[in-house]
Design a protein around this motif. Structure first.
Motif, short mmCIF file in Angstrom:
data_model
loop_
_atom_site.label_atom_id
_atom_site.label_comp_id
_atom_site.label_asym_id
_atom_site.label_seq_id
_atom_site.Cartn_x
_atom_site.Cartn_y
_atom_site.Cartn_z
N HIS A 165 0.82 -1.21 0.00
CA HIS A 165 0.00 0.00 0.00
C HIS A 165 0.86 1.26 0.00
CE1 HIS A 165 -3.57 -2.45 0.37
NE2 HIS A 165 -2.83 -3.21 1.16
N CYS A 175 -7.87 2.38 -3.47
CA CYS A 175 -7.58 1.04 -2.94
C CYS A 175 -8.47 0.80 -1.72
CB CYS A 175 -6.11 0.97 -2.56
SG CYS A 175 -5.61 -0.60 -1.83
N CYS A 177 -7.63 0.07 1.07
CA CYS A 177 -6.99 0.59 2.29
C CYS A 177 -7.31 2.06 2.54
CB CYS A 177 -5.48 0.39 2.23
SG CYS A 177 -4.63 1.54 1.15
N ASN A 179 -6.06 4.51 0.48
CA ASN A 179 -5.08 5.26 -0.30
C ASN A 179 -5.44 5.17 -1.80
OD1 ASN A 179 -2.73 6.64 -0.89
ND2 ASN A 179 -1.39 4.86 -0.69
ZN LIG Z 1 -3.84 0.30 -0.62
#
Ligand SMILES: [Zn+2]
Length: 321
Positions: A165, A175, A177, A179
């Motif tokens: 990531h 993404c 996550c 980010n």
């Molecule tokens: Zn990510």
């Protein structure tokens, strides 16, 4: 010492019995991660009991049970901190209490990339090397780090493991996550089929006739001169090579180990990464070694035993102070 080991993968769970650095028995079961982890843990317990019965191994003679789990882990509380859509109840479970009640054993748990590195560091490609990094190429991309003989963990358990990531493209796609432009979004098994379909030459590519577009297919067709496969292969090699340079600049390792299922195509990946790193990594002291993992799936199982021993050592130290 005898330990029970459980490696939670994206598609399957691997169970094992580890005795003094050797995996003496193992079996796999589907992950079925849409279920609750609480119910899957009961299946894991039943399978482990069966495995032990086959070995005529009484459970109470085991030193503990180790989990390798694809998440950020709070080692102090043995809790899973996030779930990325798999086993949605994972972060609500008290795993230590479960292991005590269900199996009568202490539990140790750690992030899966860290476990792969611990296994390789103690028993495989990283043996004798106290400054090493692993990059695992699979559904996602895992990274973990050992610096000066210590597993890098950080205050919240996430130091060194979020390499998948790291921002590789500042205008890239979002993404899971939170980010954008993460390494995993540019080159991992989770996105390769989608990346292939978005390529302008996909319709005329041999990949369009593949039932599953995975890296094995991409590398196979790239070798045959397929333009779409070559473009995907080259982008992925560039991304993984850039990640290797990034981790070298961040962590100062002597060795970067590449592991994970995509390394079935190691003969294409390793030379490309080695060339890129030799040209682009700033290491005035010499060359970083780039090597393939040696233990595959066994690394995380072996690491379970090491982790249980580390916990026992710490508990003894805490008692003395
Ligand atoms: Zn990510």
């Amino acid at each position: 010492m005898t330990s029970l080991a459980v490696d939670f993968g994206g598609t399957r769970i691997k169970l094992g019995v580890v005795q003094n650095g050797i995996v003496t028995a193992s079996k796999t079961m589907p992950a079925e991660s849409v279920q609750s982890l609480a119910s899957r843990l009961e299946d894991v317990a039943v399978a482990l009991e069966k495995l032990c019965a086959e070995l005529r191994l009484p459970l109470h003679t085991c030193g503990g049970i180790g989990f390798s789990y694809p998440s950020i882990i709070d080692r102090r509380s043995a809790r899973i901190l996030d779930h990325f859509g798999k086993f949605g109840d994972a972060s609500s479970l008290d795993l230590r209490a479960w292991a005590k009640q269900r199996l009568g054993l202490p539990l140790a748990i750690e992030n899966d990339a860290r476990m792969a590195l611990i296994g390789e560091w103690r028993y495989g490609a990283g043996r004798g090397c106290d400054n090493c990094v692993i990059i695992t190429l699979g559904t996602g991309i895992g990274v973990a780090t050992v610096i000066e003989g210590h597993v890098l963990r950080g205050v919240h358990g996430q130091a060194g493991i979020l390499g998948g990531h790291i921002t590789m493209h500042i205008n890239g796609s979002p993404c899971v996550c939170g980010n954008v432009g993460c390494v995993e979004k540019l080159a991992s098994t989770s996105v390769i089929a989608q990346l292939a379909q978005q390529h302008e030459q996909f319709k005329t590519s041999a990949l369009a006739r593949e039932f599953v577009v995975d890296y094995a297919a991409v590398f196979r067709w790239a070798e045959q001169g397929d333009a779409c496969a070559i473009a995907l292969r080259d982008q992925s090699l560039n991304v993984w090579s850039a990640l290797a340079v990034n981790v070298i600049h961040l962590f100062d390792p002597e060795l970067v180990i590449f592991g994970g299922g995509v390394m079935g195509s190691a003969k294409f990946i390793l030379p490309a990464v080695q060339n890129h790193v030799a040209q682009h990594a700033h290491t005035p002291w010499g060359k970083v070694k780039i090597a393939a993992s040696q233990l595959g799936d066994q690394a995380a199982l072996l690491a379970c035993e090491w982790l249980i021993q580390e916990d026992l050592k710490k508990a003894r130290q805490d008692e003395q102070t």
